[in-house]
Design a protein around this motif. Structure first.
Motif, PDB file in Angstrom:
ATOM      1  N   LEU A 112       0.650  -1.245  -0.077  1.00  0.00           N
ATOM      2  CA  LEU A 112       0.078  -0.169   0.008  1.00  0.00           C
ATOM      3  C   LEU A 112       0.894   1.395   0.001  1.00  0.00           C
ATOM      4  O   LEU A 112       1.945   1.467   0.686  1.00  0.00           O
ATOM      5  N   PHE A 113       0.504   2.102  -0.660  1.00  0.00           N
ATOM      6  CA  PHE A 113       0.987   3.569  -0.879  1.00  0.00           C
ATOM      7  C   PHE A 113      -0.125   4.674  -0.745  1.00  0.00           C
ATOM      8  O   PHE A 113      -1.477   4.413  -0.981  1.00  0.00           O
ATOM      9  N   VAL A 114       0.251   5.894  -0.530  1.00  0.00           N
ATOM     10  CA  VAL A 114      -0.888   6.895  -0.349  1.00  0.00           C
ATOM     11  C   VAL A 114      -0.177   8.056  -0.966  1.00  0.00           C
ATOM     12  O   VAL A 114       1.007   8.276  -0.945  1.00  0.00           O
ATOM     13  N   SER A 115      -1.145   8.909  -1.578  1.00  0.00           N
ATOM     14  CA  SER A 115      -0.552  10.087  -1.971  1.00  0.00           C
ATOM     15  C   SER A 115      -1.518  11.251  -1.110  1.00  0.00           C
ATOM     16  O   SER A 115      -2.578  10.899  -0.784  1.00  0.00           O
ATOM     17  N   ASP A 118       0.600  19.574   4.628  1.00  0.00           N
ATOM     18  CA  ASP A 118       1.381  19.114   5.661  1.00  0.00           C
ATOM     19  C   ASP A 118       0.345  18.523   6.952  1.00  0.00           C
ATOM     20  O   ASP A 118       1.134  17.389   7.533  1.00  0.00           O
ATOM     21  N   GLU A 119      -0.722  18.719   7.096  1.00  0.00           N
ATOM     22  CA  GLU A 119      -1.545  18.250   8.013  1.00  0.00           C
ATOM     23  C   GLU A 119      -1.803  16.692   7.622  1.00  0.00           C
ATOM     24  O   GLU A 119      -1.768  15.620   8.690  1.00  0.00           O
ATOM     25  N   ALA A 120      -2.176  16.432   6.451  1.00  0.00           N
ATOM     26  CA  ALA A 120      -2.349  15.122   6.222  1.00  0.00           C
ATOM     27  C   ALA A 120      -1.144  14.233   6.237  1.00  0.00           C
ATOM     28  O   ALA A 120      -1.149  12.985   6.631  1.00  0.00           O
ATOM     29  N   PHE A 121      -0.004  14.839   5.689  1.00  0.00           N
ATOM     30  CA  PHE A 121       1.318  14.105   5.839  1.00  0.00           C
ATOM     31  C   PHE A 121       1.572  13.547   7.359  1.00  0.00           C
ATOM     32  O   PHE A 121       2.032  12.377   7.625  1.00  0.00           O
ATOM     33  N   ASP A 122       1.387  14.690   8.264  1.00  0.00           N
ATOM     34  CA  ASP A 122       1.580  14.308   9.848  1.00  0.00           C
ATOM     35  C   ASP A 122       0.798  13.148  10.066  1.00  0.00           C
ATOM     36  O   ASP A 122       1.248  12.421  10.924  1.00  0.00           O
ATOM     37  N   VAL A 179      -0.568   7.063  11.675  1.00  0.00           N
ATOM     38  CA  VAL A 179      -0.828   5.763  11.159  1.00  0.00           C
ATOM     39  C   VAL A 179       0.531   5.002  11.255  1.00  0.00           C
ATOM     40  O   VAL A 179       0.553   3.901  11.199  1.00  0.00           O
ATOM     41  N   GLY A 180       1.581   5.806  11.069  1.00  0.00           N
ATOM     42  CA  GLY A 180       3.091   5.212  11.076  1.00  0.00           C
ATOM     43  C   GLY A 180       3.617   4.781   9.816  1.00  0.00           C
ATOM     44  O   GLY A 180       4.569   4.012   9.558  1.00  0.00           O
ATOM     45  N   LEU A 181       3.031   5.406   8.582  1.00  0.00           N
ATOM     46  CA  LEU A 181       3.747   5.098   7.156  1.00  0.00           C
ATOM     47  C   LEU A 181       4.990   5.785   7.302  1.00  0.00           C
ATOM     48  O   LEU A 181       5.249   7.224   7.444  1.00  0.00           O
ATOM     49  N   LYS A 182       5.809   5.117   6.430  1.00  0.00           N
ATOM     50  CA  LYS A 182       7.376   5.851   6.410  1.00  0.00           C
ATOM     51  C   LYS A 182       7.089   6.902   5.122  1.00  0.00           C
ATOM     52  O   LYS A 182       6.313   6.933   4.418  1.00  0.00           O
ATOM     53  N   VAL A 229       3.470  10.050  -1.242  1.00  0.00           N
ATOM     54  CA  VAL A 229       3.775  10.793  -2.163  1.00  0.00           C
ATOM     55  C   VAL A 229       2.809  12.080  -2.308  1.00  0.00           C
ATOM     56  O   VAL A 229       1.848  11.983  -2.176  1.00  0.00           O
ATOM     57  N   ARG A 230       3.611  13.219  -2.635  1.00  0.00           N
ATOM     58  CA  ARG A 230       3.042  14.535  -2.842  1.00  0.00           C
ATOM     59  C   ARG A 230       2.744  14.655  -4.357  1.00  0.00           C
ATOM     60  O   ARG A 230       3.722  14.787  -5.067  1.00  0.00           O
TER      61      ARG A 230
END
Length: 878
Positions: free
Chosen positions: A123-126, A132-136, A142-145, A150-151
């Motif tokens: 699984l990956f996310v964009s 930045d809020e979503a990235f955080d 959630v703990g994703l690296k 991906v932005r």
């Protein structure tokens, strides 16, 4: 990963979000309700738009749905690729000012990894590049690296639709493995290849875009997510395409069985199989939601899909109509989740069968025209069919471009595709313009938006025809106002009202509103956002201020007349089902104080006997004085009781049921009588077609029935007087006149024959001879076309040659050409001759080699036309 069926995944998703406090709602119909901006529902959020805008109060701040959707922009690619389709189901969870990013992301991840048990490493996310809020949340909570997040830019990860609510997105992707990838060493999320498949889009609606292009933060941000059910099924079933998913593959396998072929053996045949598989799903669901084939709007989309599927059936060698039976396979796979498919199974099959049979006729016509075009191209030594001609075949006869291309290739020809697509774009632009002219804006407008969501109207009109109320808001000349003076035309909203607002085909109430010092004449009442009742009126005395107490009085006589007509339509709906068949469904209605109009699905004109039977049954029901019960209950209970819900109507959790004894029971928010005997009399005034498969009945009730009968009686008396008869012996008088007329016609015919014989004797002296063929060209004015044919017929037999007769009748030129078989054998052709002769007079025509006729415009050129006829005759005979 565990193999899960499509129906299983749907239930798991909805159940999961129910466990998170979401209200599960059934899919809305594919036909948008009160939204002219869409032809068909194309996303999970589309039916919920009024909740996002605040126009309506949602039944819950958290909702989850599986919405059926249709998208057709890439229709020409359906079948050619394994991923394009027109019908799909969109799973979604929604928050209306409740939870936001943190919960939406956490629940999405939990569902995917713990409920679906998809391995995290796949699984990956964009996210939107500036979010930045979503990235955080993805990284820290959630703990994703970071390398898994991906932005992407605005084009990929920011949702907006013109002005209004909008916001960034976050999408979840599944890695299908290197074998699905491309040769690009930088292949990653966002690549156009098939390796990374995006299956869930989380939209964070947190801004309001204004006309200046500014993104203003929303006070209560919303969540709108969409997961493609078919895409999730391809992942869980480890298949390459949506066409291999269990429920869809069942339909595909049935098609292969009908055609006697195997899938994945011949790419050309596979394309046809995929087209039919996709299109029959779309067509079945569209018809199930009340769409009927037509030449415009959503009916045109349906017709296009259905005809495209039928054409590909022909390419596979499937004989005759087959799509109607195939629709039942769609019902087998999806009927449990969408009961309307099962309830309307026979109706859906019938609509499809009739349209498919019509297409069989039109496609044969199209083939004839294309063959003629090919013949003309050969005669001109050309090999390119014009785009205009190809588009006409497509638009008029449903002839797909690829079919035209295939047939042309067989003759070594091609088609001007650029011009074809240019014509197609013109049509799309016309349709889009027409739709935009109707559209009031993607997010709607409300003249009383300034009141906010707390200023609501309580409707008292089911129980009372008057009320004491308070003015909450005023609009004068389109703008908010605190007060209004005498003579002003105003809109006003009250805290409570007895006035029914126009909806469900019933017009709004009229009446009066007053204070001690002010009188207002109310001419209409309509619904605004949040169910507010907007009263349309004019101040006839005094002035009015916001906050004042008013006395509302509904015009009782007008209301009762409307109620008679509305209750009558309920009786009519049930009676039509009994007389014509269970396929009958209401397709629209209008009830006002003077008449009712009722549209319904049916495929042929009602007979006089059927109309009489319907009228008789309804008037018998009225005489039984059946009580009418009105009550509110929840939608599930109402359906269990057997209440009829109407196509395209939007119902909340609590519904109003109108029950007429054991005769009829419908969900209806309109005003009705207490007893059917109050209808008085029922009369059908007319029955006619308004669209393909839709009939319309108009009628009257009560005092308006007496007015209608009085009008008919007056007409009857006037007709009798004109005939010098009485109403009692009028029919006998008409039969006598008709008999006398027939006798005169016979006498006149005999006289005409004698005149023609005399004329023939006179004209025969003008016979010429052209290359051994006797030829006669005459001018004979004053003859109707039929009489001119009779004259020419007699002359041809008399001279045993060729006759050209032309003349003027009431300013119009008539030309007839006839010849014997011997003349035809020598080269004479009446059709070609008359065409050239008629062109001299500005007309045209044609016909068989031995007989033809034509019309013209310029009677001053009749002699010139006869000379032209002689010239053509000489050329034909060499």
């Amino acid at each position: 990963m565990k193999q899960l069926g499509l129906n299983e995944i749907r239930e798991m998703y909805l159940s999961y979000f129910e466990s998170k406090g979401h209200l599960r709602k059934k899919s809305a119909p594919l036909v948008p309700i009160n939204d002219d901006s869409l032809l068909l529902i194309n996303s999970g959020m589309a039916p919920l738009k009024p909740y996002f805008t605040g126009e309506e109060m949602p039944p819950s701040k958290r909702m989850t749905t599986c919405q059926k959707c249709i998208r057709t922009p890439d229709i020409e690619n359906v079948g050619k690729t394994a991923r394009h389709g027109t019908f799909f189901e969109m799973l979604g969870n929604f928050s209306f000012g409740d939870y936001f990013k943190k919960e939406a992301i956490a629940w999405a991840w939990e569902f995917v990894t713990e409920v679906m048990k998809i391995p995290e490493e796949l699984l990956f996310v964009s996210i939107y590049e500036d979010d930045d809020e979503a990235f955080d949340i993805w990284h820290n909570e959630v703990g994703l690296k970071p390398e898994k997040i991906v932005r992407l830019g605005k084009a990929d990860n920011f949702w907006e639709h013109g002005l209004g609510p909008c916001g960034p997105c976050s999408e979840i992707y599944f890695d299908r493995g290197e074998k699905y990838g491309c040769d690009d060493p930088n292949c990653a999320v966002g690549c156009e290849c098939d390796r990374y498949i995006e299956f869930w889009n989380l939209v964070f609606t947190q801004f309001d875009k204004d006309e200046g292009g500014n993104y203003n933060p929303l006070e209560n941000p919303n969540i709108d997510t969409g997961m493609g059910l078919e895409r999730m099924a391809t992942i869980m079933q480890s298949v390459d395409t949506i066409f291999e998913v269990d429920t869809i593959k069942h339909v595909l396998d049935t098609i292969c069985s009908l055609a006697g072929i195997s899938y994945n053996k011949d790419e050309k045949m596979d394309i046809s199989v995929r087209v039919i598989t996709d299109h029959i799903r779309s067509v079945s669901f569209m018809v199930g939601d009340g769409v009927l084939p037509s030449n415009e709007g959503r009916g045109y989309v349906l017709r296009r899909l259905l005809r495209r599927a039928a054409r590909h059936g022909k390419l596979l060698g499937i004989e005759g109509a087959f799509l109607s039976e195939l629709s039942k396979e769609v019902e087998k796979m999806s009927g449990e989740a969408y009961p309307e498919l099962s309830e309307k199974k026979d109706y859906i099959a019938k609509v499809i069968r009739i349209e498919e049979e019509k297409f069989q006729e039109t496609i044969d016509q199209g083939l004839s025209i294309l063959e003629e075009e090919i013949k003309n191209l050969k005669s001109r030594e050309e090999n390119i069919l014009s785009g205009e001609a190809a588009f006409k075949l497509y638009d008029t006869f449903g002839f797909p471009l690829d079919l035209t291309r295939d047939i042309l290739e067989e003759s070594g020809m091609d088609v001007d595709e650029d011009k074809f697509h240019e014509e197609m774009q013109k049509q799309k632009d016309r349709a889009r313009k027409a739709r935009l002219e109707k559209e009031i804006g993607a997010w709607g407008e409300d003249p009383f938006a300034f009141l906010g969501s707390n200023a609501l109207t309580e409707f008292l009109g089911y129980d009372f025809m008057d009320s004491h109320s308070t003015v909450l808001g005023l609009v004068v000349e389109g703008s908010e106002a605190i007060s209004a003076a005498e003579g002003s035309e105003i809109l006003l909203v009250l805290d409570k009202t007895p006035f029914y607002a126009e909806s469900g085909g019933q017009v709004g109430d009229i009446g009066s509103i007053s204070t001690g010092d002010c009188d207002i004449k109310i001419t209409d009442c309509k619904k605004g956002s949040l169910g507010r009742h907007i009263h349309y009126g004019k101040i006839t005395r005094g002035s009015l201020k916001v906050g004042e107490k008013v006395h509302c009085v509904v015009d009782r006589t007008n209301r009762m007349s409307i109620a008679r007509n509305h209750t009558a339509t309920h009786l009519l709906h049930k009676t039509l089902k009994d007389v014509l068949g269970s396929h009958v469904e209401q397709a629209g209605s209008l009830v006002d104080p003077y008449k009712f109009r009722f549209d319904f699905n049916h495929f042929e004109k009602m007979t006089a006997e059927e109309i009489s039977k319907v009228e008789k049954r309804i008037n018998q029901a009225i005489q039984k004085s059946m009580e009418i019960e009105k009550f509110e209950t929840d939608i599930e209970s109402a359906q269990k009781l057997g209440a009829t819900a109407l196509f395209g109507e939007k119902y909340g959790d609590t519904v109003r049921v109108v029950k007429i004894d054991d005769y009829s029971m419908e969900l209806c928010g309109g005003t009705h009588l207490d007893n059917v005997s109050q209808i008085g009399l029922f009369k059908i005034v007319s029955e006619n077609g308004v669209a393909s498969g839709v009939r319309r009945i108009e009628g009257v009730t009560g005092i308006n029935t007496l007015k209608y009968v009085d009008k008919l009686e007056n007409t009857l008396k006037q007709t009798a007087a004109a005939l010098k008869a009485t109403p009692e012996n009028m029919i006998q008088r008409i039969e006598d006149i008709y008999g006398a007329n027939k006798t005169l016609e016979k006498e006149l015919s005999a006289l005409k024959q004698q005149l023609n014989k005399n004329a023939a004797d006179e004209y025969v002296n003008k016979v010429e001879e052209i290359n051994t063929v006797r030829f006669l060209a005459i001018e004979a004015s004053g003859y109707e076309m039929e009489d001119l044919r009779n004259l020419a017929d007699g002359l041809r037999d008399k001279i045993q040659g060729v006759v050209v007769a032309a003349g003027d009748k009431d300013g119009k030129v008539n030309i007839v050409v006839m010849g014997t078989k011997d003349a035809v054998a020598k080269g004479f052709h009446a059709g070609k001759l008359v065409k050239e002769a008629a062109s001299v007079t500005g007309g045209g025509g044609g016909g068989r080699p031995d007989m033809a006729q034509a019309g013209g415009k310029d009677s001053s050129k009749i002699k010139e036309a006869l000379e032209k006829a002689k010239e053509v005759m000489q050329n034909q005979l060499g």
